[in-house]
Design an enzyme around this catalytic site. Structure first.
Site, short mmCIF file in Angstrom:
data_model
loop_
_atom_site.label_atom_id
_atom_site.label_comp_id
_atom_site.label_asym_id
_atom_site.label_seq_id
_atom_site.Cartn_x
_atom_site.Cartn_y
_atom_site.Cartn_z
N ASP A 187 0.84 -1.19 0.00
CA ASP A 187 0.00 0.00 0.00
C ASP A 187 0.88 1.25 0.00
O ASP A 187 1.98 1.25 0.55
CB ASP A 187 -0.90 0.00 1.24
CG ASP A 187 -2.17 0.82 1.04
OD1 ASP A 187 -2.29 1.48 -0.01
OD2 ASP A 187 -3.02 0.80 1.94
N ASN A 224 -10.24 -3.25 -6.98
CA ASN A 224 -9.41 -2.24 -7.66
C ASN A 224 -9.95 -1.83 -9.03
O ASN A 224 -9.51 -0.83 -9.60
CB ASN A 224 -7.97 -2.73 -7.80
CG ASN A 224 -7.19 -2.69 -6.51
OD1 ASN A 224 -6.21 -3.42 -6.34
ND2 ASN A 224 -7.60 -1.84 -5.57
#
Length: 232
Positions: free
Chosen positions: A16, A64
């Protein structure tokens, strides 16, 4: 109860902070993803040196797809160009590549790159890197349950049976899941496998990770006492 191994047999990483890394430098988010790939290579080399046998990277989640069309398109291009394009790197360091996720829903070029890379690295034995692509923990469990029902009509499902129905049943469950960029959640990652996984969260953005971060993870893992529901 057996002693906790010196290092995790199977490490899961939620990568991340690529976008934030780029924004801090006034760069497009795509630049962060490219730097993130470089970090992945540094991390996997150190993981192998530390004796970690399996490492799963959360590459692209089922959620995503909600990102901008431009970013998703770039990520798919990056997979096609770099997945099989890094073959010399995998072979040099003995890295076997496996993939888990809803692969048949990916663009054909990505599916082909995955198939070629998995096949080309099948005999590598130093470390196995599992790439979670178009991956969601809930989706994975649902697909495993549906597969079991289809193959065993009328039978009740058990925990052991579902384990066997999950993708890559030969891979041991994850021992530790870590996440970069100071986010403290699993985000639908390895939900079945993580029932007794150790968790750790780090502030450093993913593109800045290097060997020292893997060393830190291993040191933290050595401090944990894994009880698996028992007592020490």
């Amino acid at each position: 109860m057996a002693d906790t191994p010196v290092v995790p047999t199977h490490l899961g990483i939620i990568m991340d902070g690529n976008g934030r890394w780029a924004q801090k430098r006034s760069l497009p988010r795509t630049a962060g993803h490219l730097e993130g790939l470089k970090a992945l290579k540094r991390v996997i080399r150190e993981a192998a040196d530390q004796g970690i046998g399996y490492i799963t990277f959360y590459v692209f989640s089922t959620e995503n797809w909600k990102r901008s069309e431009q970013e998703v398109s770039y990520l798919m291009h990056l997979l096609v160009s770099k997945l099989h394009g890094e073959l010399a790197f995998y072979q040099k360091y003995g890295i076997r590549i496996l993939v888990r996720g809803k692969i048949d829903a990916l663009p054909v070029q990505v599916q082909q790159a995955i198939e070629q890379t998995v096949d080309a690295t099948r005999n590598n034995t130093t470390i196995t890197a599992i790439l979670a692509i178009n991956y969601g923990g809930r989706d994975e469990i649902c697909r495993a349950v549906n597969d079991f029902i289809a193959q065993n009509p009328g039978k009740s499902i058990s925990e052991d049976a579902l384990c066997s129905a999950m993708p890559l049943p030969q891979i041991p469950c994850v021992d530790m899941i870590v996440r970069s960029a100071n986010e403290k959640r699993l985000s639908n990652f390895l939900l079945w496998d993580s029932a007794y996984a150790e968790l750790a969260f780090y502030e450093k953005l993913w593109p800045d990770w290097d060997a020292s971060d893997v060393q830190q993870i291993c040191e933290e893992y050595r401090q944990r006492v894994r009880k698996f529901g028992g007592v020490q």
